[in-house]
Scaffold this motif. Structure first.
Motif, PDB file in Angstrom:
ATOM      1  N   VAL A   1       0.859  -1.181   0.000  1.00 38.32           N
ATOM      2  CA  VAL A   1       0.000   0.000   0.000  1.00 38.32           C
ATOM      3  C   VAL A   1       0.898   1.235   0.000  1.00 38.32           C
ATOM      4  CG1 VAL A   1      -1.912  -1.123   1.187  1.00 38.32           C
ATOM      5  CG2 VAL A   1      -0.152   0.035   2.518  1.00 38.32           C
ATOM      6  N   PHE A   2       0.351   2.337  -0.538  1.00 35.93           N
ATOM      7  CA  PHE A   2       1.044   3.617  -0.519  1.00 35.93           C
ATOM      8  C   PHE A   2       0.490   4.426   0.650  1.00 35.93           C
ATOM      9  CE2 PHE A   2       1.227   2.239  -4.969  1.00 35.93           C
ATOM     10  CZ  PHE A   2       2.581   2.371  -5.235  1.00 35.93           C
ATOM     11  N   GLU A   3       1.243   4.501   1.712  1.00 39.43           N
ATOM     12  CA  GLU A   3       0.749   5.115   2.940  1.00 39.43           C
ATOM     13  C   GLU A   3       0.448   6.601   2.781  1.00 39.43           C
ATOM     14  OE1 GLU A   3      -0.159   3.552   5.421  1.00 39.43           O
ATOM     15  OE2 GLU A   3       0.915   1.650   5.521  1.00 39.43           O
ATOM     16  N   ASP A   4       1.115   7.292   1.851  1.00 36.04           N
ATOM     17  CA  ASP A   4       0.945   8.732   1.717  1.00 36.04           C
ATOM     18  C   ASP A   4      -0.153   9.108   0.728  1.00 36.04           C
ATOM     19  OD1 ASP A   4       2.265   7.813  -0.480  1.00 36.04           O
ATOM     20  OD2 ASP A   4       3.773   9.423  -0.528  1.00 36.04           O
ATOM     21  N   VAL A   5      -0.923   8.131   0.250  1.00 35.49           N
ATOM     22  CA  VAL A   5      -2.017   8.385  -0.686  1.00 35.49           C
ATOM     23  C   VAL A   5      -3.336   8.313   0.070  1.00 35.49           C
ATOM     24  CG1 VAL A   5      -3.191   7.564  -2.764  1.00 35.49           C
ATOM     25  CG2 VAL A   5      -0.699   7.490  -2.639  1.00 35.49           C
ATOM     26  N   GLU A   6      -4.174   9.318  -0.092  1.00 37.02           N
ATOM     27  CA  GLU A   6      -5.412   9.380   0.685  1.00 37.02           C
ATOM     28  C   GLU A   6      -6.516   8.515   0.099  1.00 37.02           C
ATOM     29  OE1 GLU A   6      -6.716  13.345   1.364  1.00 37.02           O
ATOM     30  OE2 GLU A   6      -4.852  13.978   2.367  1.00 37.02           O
ATOM     31  N   ASP A   7      -6.670   8.504  -1.218  1.00 35.34           N
ATOM     32  CA  ASP A   7      -7.755   7.734  -1.828  1.00 35.34           C
ATOM     33  C   ASP A   7      -7.568   6.249  -1.517  1.00 35.34           C
ATOM     34  OD1 ASP A   7      -8.904   6.034  -4.204  1.00 35.34           O
ATOM     35  OD2 ASP A   7      -9.914   7.981  -4.333  1.00 35.34           O
ATOM     36  N   PRO A   8      -8.574   5.607  -0.912  1.00 35.20           N
ATOM     37  CA  PRO A   8      -8.395   4.205  -0.491  1.00 35.20           C
ATOM     38  C   PRO A   8      -8.144   3.245  -1.636  1.00 35.20           C
ATOM     39  CG  PRO A   8     -10.688   4.916  -0.236  1.00 35.20           C
ATOM     40  CD  PRO A   8      -9.896   6.135  -0.518  1.00 35.20           C
ATOM     41  N   ASP A   9      -8.695   3.541  -2.806  1.00 30.29           N
ATOM     42  CA  ASP A   9      -8.457   2.663  -3.960  1.00 30.29           C
ATOM     43  C   ASP A   9      -7.055   2.863  -4.527  1.00 30.29           C
ATOM     44  OD1 ASP A   9     -10.981   1.440  -3.882  1.00 30.29           O
ATOM     45  OD2 ASP A   9     -11.879   3.100  -5.001  1.00 30.29           O
ATOM     46  N   ASP A  10      -6.626   4.113  -4.599  1.00 32.97           N
ATOM     47  CA  ASP A  10      -5.302   4.399  -5.144  1.00 32.97           C
ATOM     48  C   ASP A  10      -4.184   3.955  -4.207  1.00 32.97           C
ATOM     49  OD1 ASP A  10      -6.445   5.495  -7.389  1.00 32.97           O
ATOM     50  OD2 ASP A  10      -6.335   7.564  -6.655  1.00 32.97           O
ATOM     51  N   ARG A  11      -4.509   3.789  -2.917  1.00 30.34           N
ATOM     52  CA  ARG A  11      -3.494   3.361  -1.952  1.00 30.34           C
ATOM     53  C   ARG A  11      -3.062   1.914  -2.212  1.00 30.34           C
ATOM     54  NH1 ARG A  11      -4.557   2.674   3.182  1.00 30.34           N
ATOM     55  NH2 ARG A  11      -2.582   3.432   4.021  1.00 30.34           N
ATOM     56  N   LYS A  12      -3.951   1.131  -2.757  1.00 34.63           N
ATOM     57  CA  LYS A  12      -3.690  -0.300  -2.893  1.00 34.63           C
ATOM     58  C   LYS A  12      -2.853  -0.592  -4.133  1.00 34.63           C
ATOM     59  CE  LYS A  12      -8.200  -1.339  -0.824  1.00 34.63           C
ATOM     60  NZ  LYS A  12      -9.521  -1.965  -1.069  1.00 34.63           N
ATOM     61  N   ASN A  13      -1.821  -1.373  -3.957  1.00 35.19           N
ATOM     62  CA  ASN A  13      -0.975  -1.766  -5.087  1.00 35.19           C
ATOM     63  C   ASN A  13      -1.215  -3.226  -5.479  1.00 35.19           C
ATOM     64  OD1 ASN A  13       1.018  -0.737  -6.907  1.00 35.19           O
ATOM     65  ND2 ASN A  13       2.534  -2.079  -5.937  1.00 35.19           N
ATOM     66  N   ARG A  14      -2.275  -3.801  -4.952  1.00 33.40           N
ATOM     67  CA  ARG A  14      -2.518  -5.243  -5.121  1.00 33.40           C
ATOM     68  C   ARG A  14      -2.626  -5.661  -6.587  1.00 33.40           C
ATOM     69  NH1 ARG A  14      -6.971  -8.821  -5.361  1.00 33.40           N
ATOM     70  NH2 ARG A  14      -6.604 -10.811  -4.255  1.00 33.40           N
TER      71      ARG A  14
END
Length: 299
Positions: free
Chosen positions: A122-135
């Motif tokens: 996950v990208f901890e510094d990204v607010e959007d919950p979908d954009d945070r996921k790198n899955r």
């Protein structure tokens, strides 16, 4: 009424069970190998955080290492890597990975095996919950980036602490949905490392350039892989001409069959749910890690 199948010359009797009329709302019940059993020693679980990835800069993730009670540093263990690690490890979830490993190792059904349960980044510094996921970027890609991430970053953290065999026939990788095609891709591209694969309800249809395996498997030299697949009659878009999860799993299975791979497909009812694959996990591990010399037809 009894259904019979041949297994190594011995008839195995399977109790009769009626097929459900409604294939969309089915739940399979877990067997004893998926529940804590009295007298079975419990392995240890060690948590790790990985916040400095070279393969996936800016991501952070957790992974957990299960070490069975029977582990002996003088005898290198087998290895099984699970994608979506926390989900596969949860004792209250569908898979219950550590409980299953405890039971199978205790009974000698599989070799002494260390389990590595890896979460997607996950990208901890990204607010959007979908954009945070790198899955999806990690799991659906058809390249060696993720498998090399495991081999170069995660697994060295394990091997510095515990002894693991370097025999690729004793290295397995498992996942469901996008984690399923991730598992197959890891072994397909690096059979020198992983040769035992468990993939459930694989999201081959989500791979960025489409599902490569139906065309690729028959054309490529046969790889030394053993593959357990689980698919569902009512997986996503099961009766649609496009984005059909069921059809894509069946096409991969057909290609494996025609290319004479050591593979097994279990087709069940229900939708895109981890329930059936979780219930099957003890059998999948037993079949996947059976001795190499076992009869290949039906074993």
């Amino acid at each position: 009424m009894t259904s019979l199948c041949k297994l190594r010359g011995v008839t195995t009797e399977i109790p009769f069970g009626p097929l459900p009329s409604d294939q969309s709302d089915v739940r399979y019940l877990h067997g004893p190998d998926s529940t804590v059993q009295e007298g079975v020693p419990t392995g240890t679980i060690t948590a790790f955080e990985w916040n400095d990835s070279t393969a996936y800069p800016g991501t952070s993730r957790k992974f957990w290492v299960y070490v069975p009670a029977q582990y002996d540093a003088l005898e290198p263990a087998s290895l099984m890597v699970f994608q979506d690690g926390q989900f596969y490890l949860s004792p209250d979830g569908e898979v219950r990975g550590a409980i299953v490993l405890d039971n199978l190792i205790h009974r000698g059904d599989i070799p002494i095996t260390i389990g590595v349960f890896v979460d997607p980044g996950v990208f901890e510094d990204v607010e959007d919950p979908d954009d945070r996921k790198n899955r999806n970027a990690e799991y659906d890609a058809f390249d060696d980036r993720y498998v090399n991430f495991l081999l170069d970053e995660v697994i060295p953290e394990v091997t510095t602490r515990w002894a693991i065999t370097d025999d690729p026939d004793r290295w397995g990788i498992c996942g469901g949905s996008s984690g399923g095609n991730c598992a197959l891709t890891a072994a397909w591209l690096r059979p020198d490392a992983f040769r035992r694969v468990i993939c459930c309800l694989s999201s081959f249809v989500q791979m960025p350039d489409g599902n490569p395996y139906p065309a690729l498997i028959p054309e490529a030299p046969r790889k030394p892989l053993r593959i357990f697949m689980q698919a569902g009659h009512r997986d996503l878009y099961w009766n649609e001409p496009e984005w059909n999860w069921l059809a894509n799993n069946l096409r991969v299975a057909a290609a494996l069959a025609e290319a004479e791979y050591d593979f097994r497909l279990v087709l069940g009812d229900g939708g895109h749910s981890p329930n059936h694959g979780g219930v099957l996990m003890p059998d999948a591990l037993r079949w996947t890690f059976r001795p190499t010399g076992a009869e290949q037809t039906g074993a």
